[in-house]
Design a protein around this motif. Structure first.
Motif, short mmCIF file in Angstrom:
data_model
loop_
_atom_site.label_atom_id
_atom_site.label_comp_id
_atom_site.label_asym_id
_atom_site.label_seq_id
_atom_site.Cartn_x
_atom_site.Cartn_y
_atom_site.Cartn_z
N VAL A 130 0.85 -1.28 -0.07
CA VAL A 130 -0.02 0.05 -0.08
C VAL A 130 0.83 1.32 0.07
O VAL A 130 0.59 2.28 -0.92
N LEU A 131 1.96 1.08 0.60
CA LEU A 131 2.89 2.36 0.85
C LEU A 131 3.98 2.36 -0.19
O LEU A 131 4.83 3.29 -0.17
N GLU A 132 3.84 1.61 -1.04
CA GLU A 132 4.62 1.55 -2.25
C GLU A 132 6.18 1.41 -1.52
O GLU A 132 6.99 2.35 -2.40
N MET A 133 6.66 0.66 -0.68
CA MET A 133 7.64 0.71 -0.02
C MET A 133 8.39 -0.61 -0.70
O MET A 133 8.04 -1.84 -0.75
N ASP A 134 9.92 -0.60 -0.93
CA ASP A 134 10.62 -1.69 -1.27
C ASP A 134 10.71 -2.53 -0.28
O ASP A 134 11.23 -2.40 0.89
#
Ligand SMILES: Nc1ncnc2c1ncn2[C@@H]1O[C@H](COP(=O)(O)OP(=O)(O)OP(=O)(O)O)[C@@H](O)[C@H]1O
Ligand SMILES: [Mg+2]
Length: 259
Positions: A130-134
């Motif tokens: 959701v947070l577009e984190m690696d």
């Protein structure tokens, strides 16, 4: 519904009074924004609620559903459902992000009720998506070497994983690029609902385009001096704080805490 109630809160730091009677009531299912000039005590309010030892409460009360928060130890406050995303998140070397989150989740649970590793990983993966984190960020040491924006995003990851009743987000938008601002807002909006209330400290109305607040409060000289709806944030963005000072007859040029 749960209620976090701050009444007549006075707080000193090293003998200097910073908060001079803050009144603020936040219910679950509500998002409030706190705005105000630099140095007026916004972060102090956040730290005092969370129980930072440097901040001495000299008068007033903070209650969560009637329970005295100020009597609680720091970890008890977290257990009770309070969460702070700090303006300057600290780096902790040697503890990975994932380990930290899992310990924090389990600290809120009874013995024998710990989250299973599978469930934890599934949940962590989905929130990071959701947070577009690696995905690599999970295995890095907590905030160590994270960019400013990555730290902020990580604070929201903690929020989404820990699911507190009340969160205080201190300048979660500072240093975020425009795409990150949207992603972080999406995370907060996902939390919105009956079991969650949020106090957003911000300098910029821009964030509030993405997270519509139910109420906006203006803090000056250690007090909440004005409250209104989202339109108040728009007026502040357009006109600054001078009109508030004039309206309230605040003459001091330095709105901050100069003696
Ligand atoms: N540990 C401390 N020791 C001494 N003074 C402090 C300490 N922490 C805060 N202060 C002072 O308290 C006042 C309020 O600080 P605070 O960080 O709460 O402001 P703020 O409203 O969050 O400002 P900003 O918008 O710049 O983040 C400031 O004048 C600050 O210098
Ligand atoms: Mg601050």
């Amino acid at each position: 519904m749960s209620t976090l109630e701050i009444k007549g809160l006075h707080v000193e730091i090293e003998g200097k009074e910073i908060l001079k009677g803050v009144d603020l009531t936040l219910n679950t299912n509500e998002i409030h924004a706190v705005m105000g000039p630099n140095g007026t005590g916004k972060s102090t309010l956040a730290s005092a609620i969370m129980g930072h030892p440097k901040y001495e409460v000299t008068a007033g009360t903070v209650t969560l559903d009637g329970e005295d928060v100020l009597e609680m130890e720091v970890d008890e406050r977290a257990q009770a459902g309070l969460f702070l995303a700090m303006q300057y998140p600290s780096e902790i070397s040697g503890v990975t992000n994932a380990d930290f989150l899992r310990s924090a989740i389990n600290a809120k649970r009874e013995e024998g009720e710990e989250i299973s590793l599978m469930k934890f990983i599934r949940e962590l993966d989905s929130k990071m998506e959701v947070l577009e984190m690696d995905p690599d960020m999970a295995q890095r040491y907590l905030n160590e070497g994270f960019s400013g924006g990555e730290k902020k995003r990580n604070e929201i990851l903690q929020l989404m994983m820990l699911k507190p009743k009340f969160a205080i987000l201190d300048e979660i938008d500072s240093g975020l690029d425009i795409d990150a601002l949207k992603v972080v807002s999406k995370g907060v909006n996902e939390m919105r609902g009956e079991g969650f209330g949020c106090l957003i400290i911000t300098h910029y109305q821009r964030l509030l385009n993405y997270i519509t607040p139910d109420k906006v409060h203006v803090m000056m000289q250690g007090r909440v001096v004005k409250s209104g709806g989202p339109e108040l944030a728009q007026k502040l963005e357009a006109e600054g704080y001078d009109w508030v000072k004039e309206e309230l007859g605040i003459e001091d040029e330095t709105v901050g805490q100069e003696a």
